[in-house]
Design a protein around this motif. Structure first.
Motif, PDB file in Angstrom:
ATOM      1  N   ARG A   2       0.517  -1.492   0.363  1.00  0.00           N
ATOM      2  CA  ARG A   2      -0.426  -0.217   0.085  1.00  0.00           C
ATOM      3  C   ARG A   2       0.662   1.363   0.001  1.00  0.00           C
ATOM      4  NH1 ARG A   2      -3.154  -2.159   4.824  1.00  0.00           N
ATOM      5  NH2 ARG A   2      -1.627  -1.025   6.021  1.00  0.00           N
ATOM      6  N   GLY A   3       0.703   2.076  -0.733  1.00  0.00           N
ATOM      7  CA  GLY A   3       0.806   3.519  -0.440  1.00  0.00           C
ATOM      8  C   GLY A   3       2.779   3.356  -1.031  1.00  0.00           C
ATOM      9  N   PRO A   4       3.561   4.540  -1.042  1.00  0.00           N
ATOM     10  CA  PRO A   4       4.602   4.970  -1.532  1.00  0.00           C
ATOM     11  C   PRO A   4       5.437   4.276  -1.131  1.00  0.00           C
ATOM     12  CG  PRO A   4       4.178   7.337  -0.484  1.00  0.00           C
ATOM     13  CD  PRO A   4       2.601   5.970  -0.180  1.00  0.00           C
ATOM     14  N   ARG A   5       5.405   3.614   0.498  1.00  0.00           N
ATOM     15  CA  ARG A   5       6.111   2.320   0.590  1.00  0.00           C
ATOM     16  C   ARG A   5       6.687   1.419   0.174  1.00  0.00           C
ATOM     17  NH1 ARG A   5       8.157   1.200   6.472  1.00  0.00           N
ATOM     18  NH2 ARG A   5       9.469   0.075   6.709  1.00  0.00           N
ATOM     19  N   GLY A   6       5.328   0.536  -0.331  1.00  0.00           N
ATOM     20  CA  GLY A   6       5.142  -0.735  -0.710  1.00  0.00           C
ATOM     21  C   GLY A   6       5.572  -0.088  -2.469  1.00  0.00           C
ATOM     22  N   ARG A   7       5.302   0.469  -2.850  1.00  0.00           N
ATOM     23  CA  ARG A   7       6.060   1.073  -4.397  1.00  0.00           C
ATOM     24  C   ARG A   7       7.945   1.362  -4.311  1.00  0.00           C
ATOM     25  NH1 ARG A   7       3.413   5.398  -6.097  1.00  0.00           N
ATOM     26  NH2 ARG A   7       0.687   3.994  -5.455  1.00  0.00           N
ATOM     27  N   THR A   8       8.308   1.781  -3.541  1.00  0.00           N
ATOM     28  CA  THR A   8       9.653   1.818  -3.483  1.00  0.00           C
ATOM     29  C   THR A   8       9.728   0.836  -3.214  1.00  0.00           C
ATOM     30  OG1 THR A   8       9.493   4.259  -2.164  1.00  0.00           O
ATOM     31  CG2 THR A   8      11.866   2.799  -1.784  1.00  0.00           C
ATOM     32  N   ASP A   9       9.484  -0.554  -2.026  1.00  0.00           N
ATOM     33  CA  ASP A   9      10.387  -1.670  -1.752  1.00  0.00           C
ATOM     34  C   ASP A   9       9.787  -2.354  -3.282  1.00  0.00           C
ATOM     35  OD1 ASP A   9      10.365  -1.582   0.370  1.00  0.00           O
ATOM     36  OD2 ASP A   9       8.285  -2.345   1.190  1.00  0.00           O
ATOM     37  N   LEU A  10       8.805  -2.086  -4.195  1.00  0.00           N
ATOM     38  CA  LEU A  10       9.079  -3.033  -5.452  1.00  0.00           C
ATOM     39  C   LEU A  10      10.192  -2.430  -7.033  1.00  0.00           C
ATOM     40  CD1 LEU A  10       6.840  -4.877  -7.590  1.00  0.00           C
ATOM     41  CD2 LEU A  10       5.813  -3.027  -8.292  1.00  0.00           C
ATOM     42  N   VAL A  11      10.461  -1.111  -6.731  1.00  0.00           N
ATOM     43  CA  VAL A  11      10.987  -0.835  -7.303  1.00  0.00           C
ATOM     44  C   VAL A  11      12.603  -1.601  -6.709  1.00  0.00           C
ATOM     45  CG1 VAL A  11      11.904   1.160  -7.935  1.00  0.00           C
ATOM     46  CG2 VAL A  11      10.321   1.321  -7.995  1.00  0.00           C
ATOM     47  N   ALA A  12      12.868  -1.415  -5.693  1.00  0.00           N
ATOM     48  CA  ALA A  12      14.225  -1.692  -5.387  1.00  0.00           C
ATOM     49  C   ALA A  12      14.240  -3.315  -5.763  1.00  0.00           C
ATOM     50  CB  ALA A  12      14.232  -1.503  -3.914  1.00  0.00           C
TER      51      ALA A  12
END
Length: 58
Positions: A2-12
């Motif tokens: 959820r949110g920007p934290r999950g997106r950052t995890d996915l990108v990493a």
């Protein structure tokens, strides 16, 4: 995720995965790729401020 934290995890995750694939296809030994992946994940965890002892504030 959820949110920007999950997106950052996915990108990493995708960045580390694609780096590993590129290194293997370039002829780098798999042992060296695993060392690079461990190093990148450790740097990401330090950047996120997570400790490795398992005591999370969530």
């Amino acid at each position: 995720m959820r949110g920007p934290r999950g997106r950052t995890d996915l990108v990493a995750f995708l960045a580390v995965l694609s780096t590993g694939v590129i290194l293997v296809l370039s002829g780098v030994a798999p042992e060296a790729v695993s060392i690079v992946a461990i190093g990148l994940s450790t740097l990401y965890a330090a950047w996120r401020g997570e400790s490795s002892s398992g005591d999370r504030d969530a």
